[in-house]
Scaffold this active site. Structure first.
Site, short mmCIF file in Angstrom:
data_model
loop_
_atom_site.label_atom_id
_atom_site.label_comp_id
_atom_site.label_asym_id
_atom_site.label_seq_id
_atom_site.Cartn_x
_atom_site.Cartn_y
_atom_site.Cartn_z
N GLU A 401 0.80 -1.22 0.00
CA GLU A 401 0.00 0.00 0.00
C GLU A 401 0.84 1.27 0.00
O GLU A 401 0.50 2.26 -0.66
CB GLU A 401 -0.95 0.00 1.20
CG GLU A 401 -2.12 -0.97 1.08
CD GLU A 401 -1.78 -2.40 1.46
OE1 GLU A 401 -2.67 -3.27 1.35
OE2 GLU A 401 -0.61 -2.65 1.85
N GLN A 423 -8.04 -2.43 -0.77
CA GLN A 423 -8.96 -3.57 -0.85
C GLN A 423 -9.99 -3.51 0.29
O GLN A 423 -11.17 -3.77 0.09
CB GLN A 423 -8.16 -4.87 -0.79
CG GLN A 423 -8.93 -6.06 -1.28
CD GLN A 423 -8.01 -7.23 -1.55
OE1 GLN A 423 -7.47 -7.83 -0.62
NE2 GLN A 423 -7.82 -7.55 -2.82
N PHE A 424 -9.52 -3.12 1.46
CA PHE A 424 -10.37 -2.79 2.60
C PHE A 424 -9.78 -1.55 3.24
O PHE A 424 -8.55 -1.40 3.31
CB PHE A 424 -10.44 -3.94 3.61
CG PHE A 424 -11.13 -5.17 3.10
CD1 PHE A 424 -12.49 -5.35 3.29
CD2 PHE A 424 -10.42 -6.14 2.41
CE1 PHE A 424 -13.14 -6.48 2.79
CE2 PHE A 424 -11.05 -7.27 1.91
CZ PHE A 424 -12.41 -7.45 2.10
N ALA A 425 -10.64 -0.67 3.74
CA ALA A 425 -10.16 0.57 4.35
C ALA A 425 -9.19 0.29 5.49
O ALA A 425 -8.28 1.08 5.76
CB ALA A 425 -11.34 1.40 4.85
N ASP A 426 -9.37 -0.83 6.17
CA ASP A 426 -8.48 -1.22 7.28
C ASP A 426 -7.02 -1.26 6.82
O ASP A 426 -6.11 -0.95 7.58
CB ASP A 426 -8.87 -2.59 7.83
CG ASP A 426 -10.36 -2.72 8.05
OD1 ASP A 426 -10.77 -2.85 9.21
OD2 ASP A 426 -11.12 -2.69 7.06
N PHE A 427 -6.81 -1.68 5.56
CA PHE A 427 -5.44 -1.90 5.08
C PHE A 427 -4.70 -0.59 4.81
O PHE A 427 -3.49 -0.60 4.54
CB PHE A 427 -5.46 -2.75 3.82
CG PHE A 427 -6.04 -4.13 4.00
CD1 PHE A 427 -6.30 -4.65 5.26
CD2 PHE A 427 -6.34 -4.92 2.89
CE1 PHE A 427 -6.84 -5.91 5.43
CE2 PHE A 427 -6.87 -6.19 3.05
CZ PHE A 427 -7.13 -6.70 4.31
N HIS A 468 -11.40 -6.08 8.87
CA HIS A 468 -12.06 -5.79 7.60
C HIS A 468 -13.35 -4.99 7.78
O HIS A 468 -14.19 -4.95 6.89
CB HIS A 468 -12.42 -7.10 6.86
CG HIS A 468 -11.23 -7.92 6.46
ND1 HIS A 468 -10.54 -8.69 7.37
CD2 HIS A 468 -10.60 -8.09 5.26
CE1 HIS A 468 -9.54 -9.31 6.74
NE2 HIS A 468 -9.56 -8.96 5.47
#
Length: 662
Positions: A401, A423-427, A468
């Protein structure tokens, strides 16, 4: 270990041999003057490149003037070889307006499009990812240009080094990764930085060509880098170049060099790139004592004259309006009205449609993210995009990222647009640094905008658990320079996404996963825009103002449907930064009560700031305390009953009724 430098002229002309000497002499004389000024307190800090001039000068001399170069602290020779007027450099170091950052950043923390230089940030690592983006733009433009990026041996320990080299290799990007191995990262020796003999050895791990060059030998630097550069222009690929050199002074002057063994300083002192080359030119009859003295007098006179210009320049007078206005690049919203022709689609379809129509409008727009190409993304938003737009513009990325956000910025620097899908905001935490320290601060620091949209699939309600399900908008609403958009409906999602891509500033675009396939709406089929920074009033009443965004809006609508007697204004913020405070104040002054609903946990969330704003600006109109409603103070659990307990939704109806009854 011999300290003697062997110079090989090859086919370099006498004119070039002499020019390389002049190009090294100039930064050396400037540095000697700066060290005096530092002791006199006339500049605040100095990172000395004495003993390393051959690298900056050699590499820059090889690059064409319109090829980007990304220097670091000790690369004064880059700036002087690009022939930046000295008074502008001196103004920069004195914090004057004629510098490059309006006094907002110091020393070498600046860039300039006029000279195709991109300045560093103190976090070092993202610099290499930026080079990837610049090189990608060059490759997409098919212009046979390369770029060069500098880092030190200490910077190679950062994850960004691995990420950037990996991406560059996978994508065959025309980048010269120039590592100045100068022995120490501040006081930490190379032996404590990495456990391989040479940094160049790491190239094999990336399937990347690598070279080791004597960084104190200007002719070796010039000849070998010239050969590599010409080859890379014809056959685009990344090359890792390790320059063996030494830092003769402290990391910065206050650090000193007491931690360096004296015999090491003596050895490298004997390998001084300027003194050795000067002696060589004299032995070849290219340089005489008279020419040397004359040239030094000429450069010293230039330094003194330009220093005086910088001294004579007035100190910056703080202007609050200027400071605030420079956080973002000015962008005039141009309304493109939605068509009357509509079709009933889901929020996920609206996002996909907005992306697709933006790709059709902008030939220079690139989408990057994990699995976004043939697979279509984990949510299938870019399904079919590769067939329509090709793999050059719809790019699967490695799992990196930080490098990809940095590369998106590099695309912007080189005149293109980028959309990055987390891919997910968490990442996004893995790409947090370049977002908050690079994208957000860029325009304020050196007037360079970041034309980047980061898409953020977020939110709970789908049983995805702690890694996630976060809705982490508060990480970014706090950071000046970012715009944060968070739609709740398909029509808004499409229009706001299109406008986010139009906007030349960095935008975090949150898309709630639980709404993707559950919310339908009649959405205009055309390419249209919705203004960022404007809330919308979904329902009107006079008892209470309900303020929310994303899934919270649908929770509020459900509560109001169950309680038809409640007379409420329901405000969908849509944009969290910039915030439409006026719409909030107008409603609260009418109803006298306010409740702010967020899905995120309470402490430090945006509801707290909105509550404070209401209290500060509408206090005399309030009939009850401002109420904040949020999820509980835990990470988000996976099990359905635990997730239901976590979310604020199950407390909303009761909270509204209690507020009205206060």
């Amino acid at each position: 270990m011999s300290s003697k430098i062997e110079f090989n002229v090859n086919s370099i002309s006498n004119e070039t041999l002499f020019q390389l000497y002049k190009s090294m002499l100039k930064p050396r004389l400037i540095e000697e003057k700066m060290l005096i000024l530092l002791r006199q307190g006339k500049i605040s800090k100095w990172f000395s490149g004495i003993g390393q001039e051959a690298i900056a000068v050699g590499v820059t001399s090889v690059l064409e003037k319109d090829e980007y170069i990304l220097p670091m602290h000790r690369n004064l020779g880059v700036f002087t070889t690009r022939e930046i007027p000295l008074h502008r450099l001196f103004s920069q170091w004195q914090g004057k307006m004629n510098g490059f950052t309006k006094g907002r950043d110091r020393s070498f923390h600046f860039g300039t499009q006029e000279y195709n230089i991109v300045g560093m940030i103190s976090h070092l690592g993202p610099q290499m990812g930026i080079a990837d983006g610049i090189a990608l733009a060059n490759k997409l433009k098919n212009n046979n240009k390369i770029c060069a990026v500098f880092t030190g041996e200490g910077g190679t320990s950062e994850g960004d080094f691995h990420e950037a080299l990996n991406v560059a290799s996978v994508w065959s990007l025309p980048v010269l990764f120039c590592v100045e191995n100068n022995g120490y990262g501040l006081s930490t020796p190379s032996s404590e930085q990495f456990n391989c003999k040479n940094i160049a050895d790491k190239g094999a791990g990336y399937g990347m060509e690598s070279h080791i060059i004597d960084g104190n030998n200007i002719l070796e630097v010039y000849s070998k880098v010239d050969e590599i550069a010409k080859s890379v222009r014809k056959n685009p690929r990344p090359v890792l170049i390790e320059f063996k050199t030494f830092r003769m002074r402290g990391h910065e002057e206050a650090s000193g060099t007491k931690y360096v063994p004296q015999d090491l300083l003596d050895y490298w002192g004997a390998k001084d790139p300027l003194e050795n080359y000067q002696a060589f030119l004299k032995s070849e009859g290219i340089l005489t004592e008279e020419i040397e003295v004359s040239l030094k007098e000429e450069i010293i006179q230039e330094i003194n004259e330009h220093l005086q210009l910088a001294y004579d320049e007035e100190k910056i007078t703080p202007n609050l309006e200027t400071e605030l206005n420079d956080v973002y690049k000015n962008h005039q919203y141009k309304a493109i009205l939605p068509a009357t022709e509509k079709k009933n689609i889901r929020l996920i379809d609206a996002v996909s449609e907005g992306l697709r129509q933006s790709m059709e409008k902008y030939d220079d727009l690139v989408i990057m993210g994990q699995d976004v190409a043939e697979y279509g993304g984990v949510f299938k938003i870019t399904d079919g995009f590769v067939e329509k737009f090709g793999k050059e513009r719809v790019r699967n990325t490695p799992i990196c990222e930080s490098a990809i956000v940095s590369a998106a910025y590099g695309l912007s620097v080189n005149g293109m647009k980028a959309v990055v899908e987390m891919q997910f905001a968490d990442f996004v935490s893995s790409g947090f640094n370049p977002i908050v320290n690079l994208l957000a601060k860029s325009h304020y620091r050196w007037n360079e905008n970041a034309d980047v949209v980061v898409r953020m699939p977020c939110g709970a309600g789908v049983g995805a658990g702690p890694f996630h399900s976060q809705t982490n908008e508060a990480w970014f609403t706090k950071t000046p320079g970012l715009k944060v958009v968070y739609p709740a409906f398909p029509q808004d999602a499409k229009g706001l996404l299109i406008e986010a891509i139009n906007d030349p500033n960095p935008v975090l675009f949150f898309e709630h996963k639980a709404l993707y396939r559950s919310v339908y709406q009649d959405v205009s089929e055309n390419y249209f825009t919705t203004e960022i920074g404007k809330a919308t009033l979904l329902k009107e009443g006079n008892e209470v103002t309900i303020i929310s965004y994303g899934a919270g809006i649908h929770w509020a609508l459900e509560s109001l449907e169950k309680n038809a007697a409640i007379s409420a204004d329901l405000i969908d913020l849509r944009t969290l930064q910039p915030l439409d405070a006026e719409t909030i104040y107008k409603s609260v002054k009418k109803t006298g009560r306010a409740i702010i609903v967020q899905e995120d946990s309470l402490f430090g969330g945006i509801a707290s700031d909105i509550s404070a704003l209401i209290t500060e600006n509408c206090f005399e109109f309030l009939d009850a305390p401002v109420k904040r409603l949020a999820s509980i103070e835990t990470p988000i659990p996976f099990e359905p009953n635990l997730e239901k307990q976590y979310l604020a939704k199950n407390k909303l109806e009761k909270s509204i009724l209690e507020l009205i009854a206060y």
